[in-house]
Design a protein around this motif. Sequence first.
Motif, PDB file in Angstrom:
ATOM      1  N   UNK A   1       0.740  -1.362   0.313  1.00  0.00           N
ATOM      2  CA  UNK A   1       0.366  -0.079   0.132  1.00  0.00           C
ATOM      3  C   UNK A   1       0.867   1.198  -0.350  1.00  0.00           C
ATOM      4  N   UNK A   2      -0.147   2.078  -0.574  1.00  0.00           N
ATOM      5  CA  UNK A   2       1.228   3.816  -0.394  1.00  0.00           C
ATOM      6  C   UNK A   2       0.291   4.634  -0.443  1.00  0.00           C
ATOM      7  N   UNK A   3       0.519   5.932   0.174  1.00  0.00           N
ATOM      8  CA  UNK A   3      -0.849   6.692  -0.210  1.00  0.00           C
ATOM      9  C   UNK A   3       0.240   8.139  -0.105  1.00  0.00           C
ATOM     10  N   UNK A   4       0.488   8.807  -1.394  1.00  0.00           N
ATOM     11  CA  UNK A   4       1.543   9.907  -1.106  1.00  0.00           C
ATOM     12  C   UNK A   4       1.220  11.473  -0.354  1.00  0.00           C
ATOM     13  N   UNK A   5      -0.202  11.530  -0.193  1.00  0.00           N
ATOM     14  CA  UNK A   5      -0.334  12.236   0.687  1.00  0.00           C
ATOM     15  C   UNK A   5      -1.351  12.006   2.540  1.00  0.00           C
ATOM     16  N   UNK A   6      -1.385  11.483   3.496  1.00  0.00           N
ATOM     17  CA  UNK A   6      -1.533  10.572   4.489  1.00  0.00           C
ATOM     18  C   UNK A   6      -1.596  11.504   5.466  1.00  0.00           C
ATOM     19  N   UNK A   7      -2.448  11.011   6.946  1.00  0.00           N
ATOM     20  CA  UNK A   7      -2.435  11.669   7.910  1.00  0.00           C
ATOM     21  C   UNK A   7      -2.263  10.591   8.529  1.00  0.00           C
ATOM     22  N   UNK A   8      -0.564  11.400   9.349  1.00  0.00           N
ATOM     23  CA  UNK A   8      -0.360   9.750   9.847  1.00  0.00           C
ATOM     24  C   UNK A   8       0.339  10.477  11.328  1.00  0.00           C
ATOM     25  N   UNK A   9      -0.230   9.113  12.563  1.00  0.00           N
ATOM     26  CA  UNK A   9      -0.319   9.406  13.644  1.00  0.00           C
ATOM     27  C   UNK A   9       0.577   8.392  14.655  1.00  0.00           C
ATOM     28  N   UNK A  10       1.475   8.698  15.668  1.00  0.00           N
ATOM     29  CA  UNK A  10       2.090   7.384  16.338  1.00  0.00           C
ATOM     30  C   UNK A  10       1.106   6.482  16.888  1.00  0.00           C
ATOM     31  N   UNK A  11       1.531   5.434  17.042  1.00  0.00           N
ATOM     32  CA  UNK A  11       0.421   4.455  17.435  1.00  0.00           C
ATOM     33  C   UNK A  11       0.361   4.638  18.949  1.00  0.00           C
ATOM     34  N   UNK A  12       1.766   5.154  19.445  1.00  0.00           N
ATOM     35  CA  UNK A  12       1.176   5.658  20.724  1.00  0.00           C
ATOM     36  C   UNK A  12      -0.251   6.272  21.356  1.00  0.00           C
ATOM     37  N   UNK A  13      -0.358   7.083  19.784  1.00  0.00           N
ATOM     38  CA  UNK A  13      -1.351   7.939  20.036  1.00  0.00           C
ATOM     39  C   UNK A  13      -3.044   7.979  19.745  1.00  0.00           C
ATOM     40  N   UNK A  14      -2.807   6.206  19.431  1.00  0.00           N
ATOM     41  CA  UNK A  14      -4.630   5.367  19.205  1.00  0.00           C
ATOM     42  C   UNK A  14      -4.788   5.058  20.589  1.00  0.00           C
ATOM     43  N   UNK A  15      -5.703   5.359  20.750  1.00  0.00           N
ATOM     44  CA  UNK A  15      -6.526   4.930  21.976  1.00  0.00           C
ATOM     45  C   UNK A  15      -7.681   4.261  22.155  1.00  0.00           C
ATOM     46  N   UNK A  16      -8.119   3.448  22.668  1.00  0.00           N
ATOM     47  CA  UNK A  16      -9.236   2.181  22.635  1.00  0.00           C
ATOM     48  C   UNK A  16      -8.858   1.556  20.859  1.00  0.00           C
ATOM     49  N   UNK A  17      -9.503   0.790  20.740  1.00  0.00           N
ATOM     50  CA  UNK A  17      -9.201   0.363  19.039  1.00  0.00           C
ATOM     51  C   UNK A  17     -10.990  -0.004  17.714  1.00  0.00           C
ATOM     52  N   UNK A  18     -10.230  -0.477  16.976  1.00  0.00           N
ATOM     53  CA  UNK A  18     -11.117  -0.305  16.207  1.00  0.00           C
ATOM     54  C   UNK A  18     -12.719  -1.411  16.622  1.00  0.00           C
TER      55      UNK A  18
ATOM     56  N   UNK B   1       3.886   4.158  11.488  1.00  0.00           N
ATOM     57  CA  UNK B   1       2.951   4.795  12.199  1.00  0.00           C
ATOM     58  C   UNK B   1       1.603   4.591  11.322  1.00  0.00           C
ATOM     59  N   UNK B   2       0.915   5.155  12.318  1.00  0.00           N
ATOM     60  CA  UNK B   2      -1.117   4.512  11.198  1.00  0.00           C
ATOM     61  C   UNK B   2      -1.623   5.549  10.124  1.00  0.00           C
ATOM     62  N   UNK B   3      -2.005   4.975   9.454  1.00  0.00           N
ATOM     63  CA  UNK B   3      -3.109   6.230   8.510  1.00  0.00           C
ATOM     64  C   UNK B   3      -4.404   6.268   9.284  1.00  0.00           C
ATOM     65  N   UNK B   4      -4.683   7.956   9.083  1.00  0.00           N
ATOM     66  CA  UNK B   4      -5.551   8.007   9.394  1.00  0.00           C
ATOM     67  C   UNK B   4      -6.424   8.142   8.290  1.00  0.00           C
ATOM     68  N   UNK B   5      -7.538   7.868   8.336  1.00  0.00           N
ATOM     69  CA  UNK B   5      -8.836   7.918   6.846  1.00  0.00           C
ATOM     70  C   UNK B   5      -9.943   8.994   7.178  1.00  0.00           C
ATOM     71  N   UNK B   6     -10.502   9.278   8.543  1.00  0.00           N
ATOM     72  CA  UNK B   6     -10.792   9.771   8.542  1.00  0.00           C
ATOM     73  C   UNK B   6     -10.905  10.540  10.032  1.00  0.00           C
ATOM     74  N   UNK B   7     -12.108  11.534  10.635  1.00  0.00           N
ATOM     75  CA  UNK B   7     -11.472  11.775  12.149  1.00  0.00           C
ATOM     76  C   UNK B   7     -11.037  12.475  12.395  1.00  0.00           C
TER      77      UNK B   7
END
Length: 439
Positions: free
Chosen positions: A369-386, A414-420
């Motif tokens: 997978x590749x996304x040239x313009x993604x919003x990425x946050x560190x894994x430690x910033x994610x709280x809860x689970x999908x 990091x973790x890609x953020x699709x929305x929010x």
Amino acid sequence: MPSARNRALADWRGRAQRSFRARRPLWLASAVALALVILVAALAGVRRRSASHEETLTLEPQAFAATLAVAGTIVPAATLDVTAPAEGAVRAMSFDYGSEVRQGQVLLTLGASDLAQRRAEAMAGYLEASRNAADMADWARGPEVGEARRAVDEGAMELRSTQARAAATKALLDQGLVARDEYDELVQQTRSERLALQSAQDELKATLRRGEGAPRAEAQIQLAAARARLADADQQLAGATVRAPTSGIIVRPPADKGGEGPPVHVGAQISKGQLIGSIAAPGGLGVAFQVAEPDADQVRPGETVTVTGPGFPGLELHGEVVSVAGEAAPPTAAGGPLASFPALARLETPQADGAVRIGMTANVVVDTYRNPAALVVPADAIQGSAPSAFVMVKRGHGRPQARAVTIGHVAPDGVEILSGLKAGDVVVWTPPPPANDQD
């Protein structure tokens, strides 16, 4: 004089002062130790508080990639199989697996005695079928029909002769010149010969029918089959010498095509259609690898791969996935409970001429997978689970607020953020303390 009471009080005070002076060093030591414990605890608390400070990240679009690393093996990218044209014993071999062969080069020779015998048997069958088909084509003038016609003609002649004799005898009987028994005997003979003629005519019709319709078609089918067997025998006899259909490197048959059996050698008995080897086109290399069941949906044809290996240090090969099997590979004792799916990538190898060889071990990294313009946050910033994951977002000088997010792909960086979230949002999180501070 002081009273007895005053003397007793003075003695008690003296003993108390002497006891206090005796215990003062112990009390001072205890006080100092307690102060040190409090100081150490305070310093540890300060260190933990400093280690658990909040971190922030202002989101900006960035390139993001998810990869899958697997182990593989260098294989030919394109091959042409060489199969045995006939069943027989290998009389001579003129190649070694892994060597280069030229188009038209003799690879091996089969014993021809058995092939010649099979060809003679096929010829005998063809000649017999050819005669049968010719007889069916000219069936109406054939010997069986001729014999049936002669039986009809003979029966008709005998019937006419007996009928004439019966008519003459009837005339003589009417004149009283012959006995009636003689006439009755001729009448009975006439009836018998008429029945015999009818039977001969029925036999002629049945014989004619055997040369028409299904019987004639069956003869043609048998002739075609005998002709095919003869042609196959001729081809096998001519193929007793097996030649390379193209130039390249001849390798052992792969495991999925029966390559796990004993290799072909002089004296070995091989069967018709048995795979002798595969000729790899020169310069065309690929990498074969297995995709574990949880990752099967991530690897698709067209995705790029990067290949390195201990046998070609310093080289980094690139290519793309060309196929992923739709059926899992046969399970093995060491394969574990999960299924795996064979995959193949074709490599671009102009810079690897001679350095990379078939059968070498390879480290394969697939860009899933590749996304040239993604919003990425560190894994430690994610709280809860999908699907109930959230991050803390800070606006200005206010307190951070929880923001629900939709998680995309996950990678080591990091973790890609699709929305929010959107570009410019400030994400706040508290990293976990170091392992030595959690005790």
